[in-house]
Write a protein that holds these residues in place. Structure first.
Motif, PDB file in Angstrom:
ATOM      1  N   ASP A 140      12.563  -1.240  47.137  1.00  0.00           N
ATOM      2  CA  ASP A 140      11.489  -0.568  47.511  1.00  0.00           C
ATOM      3  C   ASP A 140      11.765  -0.172  49.057  1.00  0.00           C
ATOM      4  O   ASP A 140      11.444   0.900  49.452  1.00  0.00           O
ATOM      5  CB  ASP A 140       9.966  -1.553  47.723  1.00  0.00           C
ATOM      6  N   ALA A 141      12.305  -1.028  49.777  1.00  0.00           N
ATOM      7  CA  ALA A 141      12.496  -0.896  51.172  1.00  0.00           C
ATOM      8  C   ALA A 141      13.635   0.192  51.474  1.00  0.00           C
ATOM      9  O   ALA A 141      13.696   1.109  52.163  1.00  0.00           O
ATOM     10  CB  ALA A 141      13.180  -2.155  52.097  1.00  0.00           C
ATOM     11  N   LEU A 142      14.753   0.200  50.423  1.00  0.00           N
ATOM     12  CA  LEU A 142      15.749   1.112  50.337  1.00  0.00           C
ATOM     13  C   LEU A 142      15.185   2.628  49.986  1.00  0.00           C
ATOM     14  O   LEU A 142      15.601   3.626  50.690  1.00  0.00           O
ATOM     15  CB  LEU A 142      16.871   0.828  49.293  1.00  0.00           C
ATOM     16  N   LEU A 182      21.593  -9.401  61.305  1.00  0.00           N
ATOM     17  CA  LEU A 182      20.932 -10.293  60.172  1.00  0.00           C
ATOM     18  C   LEU A 182      19.563  -9.781  60.082  1.00  0.00           C
ATOM     19  O   LEU A 182      18.864  -9.999  61.008  1.00  0.00           O
ATOM     20  CB  LEU A 182      20.872 -11.626  60.275  1.00  0.00           C
ATOM     21  N   VAL A 183      18.959  -9.475  58.835  1.00  0.00           N
ATOM     22  CA  VAL A 183      17.680  -8.993  58.470  1.00  0.00           C
ATOM     23  C   VAL A 183      17.201  -9.841  57.381  1.00  0.00           C
ATOM     24  O   VAL A 183      15.694  -9.473  57.221  1.00  0.00           O
ATOM     25  CB  VAL A 183      17.777  -7.331  58.305  1.00  0.00           C
ATOM     26  N   GLY A 184      17.817 -10.699  56.920  1.00  0.00           N
ATOM     27  CA  GLY A 184      17.079 -11.452  55.556  1.00  0.00           C
ATOM     28  C   GLY A 184      16.843 -10.257  54.548  1.00  0.00           C
ATOM     29  O   GLY A 184      17.213  -9.294  54.341  1.00  0.00           O
ATOM     30  N   ASN A 185      16.142 -10.856  53.594  1.00  0.00           N
ATOM     31  CA  ASN A 185      15.534  -9.949  52.521  1.00  0.00           C
ATOM     32  C   ASN A 185      14.140  -9.692  52.773  1.00  0.00           C
ATOM     33  O   ASN A 185      13.552  -9.057  51.528  1.00  0.00           O
ATOM     34  CB  ASN A 185      16.184 -10.415  51.346  1.00  0.00           C
ATOM     35  N   ASP A 186      13.301  -9.517  53.631  1.00  0.00           N
ATOM     36  CA  ASP A 186      11.968  -9.231  53.686  1.00  0.00           C
ATOM     37  C   ASP A 186      12.015  -7.686  53.787  1.00  0.00           C
ATOM     38  O   ASP A 186      12.572  -7.088  54.877  1.00  0.00           O
ATOM     39  CB  ASP A 186      11.464  -9.832  55.200  1.00  0.00           C
ATOM     40  N   PRO A 187      11.277  -7.259  52.962  1.00  0.00           N
ATOM     41  CA  PRO A 187      11.477  -5.445  52.827  1.00  0.00           C
ATOM     42  C   PRO A 187      10.858  -5.047  54.102  1.00  0.00           C
ATOM     43  O   PRO A 187      11.590  -3.863  54.538  1.00  0.00           O
ATOM     44  CB  PRO A 187      10.506  -5.287  51.668  1.00  0.00           C
ATOM     45  N   ASP A 188       9.850  -5.457  54.813  1.00  0.00           N
ATOM     46  CA  ASP A 188       9.379  -4.836  56.062  1.00  0.00           C
ATOM     47  C   ASP A 188      10.452  -5.111  57.091  1.00  0.00           C
ATOM     48  O   ASP A 188      10.451  -4.023  57.908  1.00  0.00           O
ATOM     49  CB  ASP A 188       8.127  -5.480  56.465  1.00  0.00           C
ATOM     50  N   GLU A 242      16.341 -12.724  41.266  1.00  0.00           N
ATOM     51  CA  GLU A 242      14.907 -12.950  41.181  1.00  0.00           C
ATOM     52  C   GLU A 242      14.260 -11.414  41.104  1.00  0.00           C
ATOM     53  O   GLU A 242      14.327 -10.760  42.350  1.00  0.00           O
ATOM     54  CB  GLU A 242      14.267 -13.676  42.203  1.00  0.00           C
ATOM     55  N   ARG A 243      13.313 -11.150  40.227  1.00  0.00           N
ATOM     56  CA  ARG A 243      12.856  -9.819  40.131  1.00  0.00           C
ATOM     57  C   ARG A 243      11.912  -9.593  41.387  1.00  0.00           C
ATOM     58  O   ARG A 243      12.306  -8.406  41.852  1.00  0.00           O
ATOM     59  CB  ARG A 243      11.771  -9.733  39.013  1.00  0.00           C
ATOM     60  N   GLU A 244      11.197 -10.246  41.985  1.00  0.00           N
ATOM     61  CA  GLU A 244      10.337 -10.093  43.154  1.00  0.00           C
ATOM     62  C   GLU A 244      11.283  -9.654  44.479  1.00  0.00           C
ATOM     63  O   GLU A 244      10.813  -8.795  45.130  1.00  0.00           O
ATOM     64  CB  GLU A 244       9.398 -11.105  43.517  1.00  0.00           C
ATOM     65  N   ILE A 245      12.306 -10.270  44.574  1.00  0.00           N
ATOM     66  CA  ILE A 245      12.965 -10.095  45.899  1.00  0.00           C
ATOM     67  C   ILE A 245      13.861  -8.944  45.586  1.00  0.00           C
ATOM     68  O   ILE A 245      13.878  -7.872  46.552  1.00  0.00           O
ATOM     69  CB  ILE A 245      14.021 -11.375  45.836  1.00  0.00           C
TER      70      ILE A 245
END
Ligand code: UD1
Length: 384
Positions: free
Chosen positions: A227-229, A336-342, A218-221
């Protein structure tokens, strides 16, 4: 003499079969090995380079299944593998891991009444939206020998009603291969090739892998993770050797410009002006091991890398909500950090500041798992 048909199909399978095949080969009077490559992974970087790095012999049989939808891929492997089994009549089919090839070949052998063994049985994420979870549960239900890597895997199997006699706690074959190759990997030129060494001193950098459908389809994810990287890349070089699926999605979503995209590894050099994550083609086993073993931080959604970083003592942030390998959190270096950018960014910055707590080595992750497997199979298969 017993005929063992060893199945491998996708990248994470090759290190696991390498350890077992090496050990089986020490008993030529008892075992004949036939290596079947399903062709699930077929690119040179996803398959051939692993065969040469790991000293694996050429497969005896190629099924050439290739990519497709899950049904197509699994079905194609089953149709082709059934023909091979009917002709070859193996005494045991050995599968590893949790990929589509694993479940496809187990199902075929069960229906032909051929005994089967699953290396890395019992791992559960308890998330059935993951295709691998379905593969794990189904494979373990119908395999005869379940070789596990940790105590929680034994418990998972028992909870599913599997008889104790089928469960064998042997340790981790992926770690057998890691420990065998860690010295050899020091000869890799990847750090110099990427300009990650200043004279002889290794720079601080982060290594990343990303390929799960839940993160890249999915594009947004995907954009959020990239962006986080990039934010992490403002602090230190971030190297992302990408699975073909990820590169394909980055191009499809027109995100090539978001990262620093290099189609070849040879001519790259980090310099101070580099402020984006560097996307590369997939690396060979030894090059990736070299990159991972010197990293200040690893970010990944892979399964095996959570285990490898635990043994290497490198902090690992897993970009998923769950893991089928909780021992890497409890005893290892995984978070575990999930995929939330912040959350990815803030945890990465914290870990870079604090470093990973030195943790212990899980039981039987000692380089001798394959030896234990063969010790079980020898008397069992050769019994009168
Ligand atoms: C598979 C495994 C996954 C494992 C991963 C490791 C399943 C369900 N998933 O996922 O558990 O972590 O391997 O790499 O079995 N492709 C290529 N070249 C290749 C292989 C794949 O270009 O050599 C591309 C194709 O576009 C293909 C896509 O990658 O459609 C996905 O490949 P597939 O084998 O279906 O699953 P993976 O995502 O690789």
């Amino acid at each position: 003499m017993k005929k063992i048909m060893v199945v491998a199909g996708a990248r994470p399978n090759f290190m696991k079969i390498a350890a077992v095949m090496r050990e089986l080969a020490k008993h030529p009077q008892h075992f004949e090995q036939i290596l079947v490559h399903t062709g699930q992974h077929y690119d040179v970087e996803m398959s051939d380079s692993f065969f040469s790095d790991l000293g694996l012999r050429e497969p005896d049989i190629h099924l050439g299944a290739g990519s497709g939808t899950h049904g197509e891929q699994t079905g194609k492997i089953m149709i082709r593998f059934e023909k091979v089994c009917m002709k070859q009549k193996p005494d045991l089919v050995m599968v590893v891991g949790d990929v589509n090839s694993t479940v496809a070949c187990t199902l075929v052998s069960a229906k032909l009444f051929i005994p089967s063994a699953h290396v890395e049985a019992g791992l559960r994420s308890y998330d059935r939206t993951m295709p691998e979870e379905i593969n794990r549960v189904l494979t373990d239900q119908i395999c005869d020998y379940l070789f596990t890597t940790c105590e929680d895997a034994n418990q998972n199997l028992i909870k599913e009603g599997i008889a104790k006699e089928r469960i064998f706690f042997v340790g981790n074959t992926m770690i057998d291969t890691l420990l065998r190759h860690i010295e050899i990997a020091k000869k890799s030129k990847i750090l110099d090739g990427l300009g990650l060494r200043d004279n002889s001193k290794v720079k601080k950098y982060a290594a990343v892998t990303l390929h799960r459908p839940s993160n890249v389809d999915e594009r947004e994810i995907l954009k959020g993770i990239l962006d986080a990287l990039n934010k992490i890349a403002e602090k230190l070089p971030v190297i992302l050797p990408a699975h073909p699926r990820t590169t394909k999605m980055i191009k499809r979503f027109k995100l090539n410009k978001v990262v620093d995209y290099q189609e070849s590894i040879s001519s790259y050099n980090f310099n101070k002006s580099n402020k984006k994550a560097l996307l590369l083609p997939p690396l060979s086993y030894l090059d990736f091991l070299s990159l991972m073993s010197k990293a200040a931080l690893v970010l990944t959604d892979s399964g095996g890398i959570q285990e490898e970083t635990t043994i290497l003592g490198i902090p690992c942030l897993t970009i998923r909500r769950n893991t089928e390998r909780p021992i890497t959190i409890k005893e290892g270096t995984n978070t575990l950090v999930g995929n939330d950018p912040d959350r990815i960014l803030s945890t990465a910055l914290k870990v870079l500041k604090d470093g990973a707590a030195k943790k212990k080595r899980p039981k039987y992750w000692d380089g001798r798992a394959a030896q234990r497997i063969v010790k079980i199979l020898l008397p069992s298969l050769n019994a009168p």
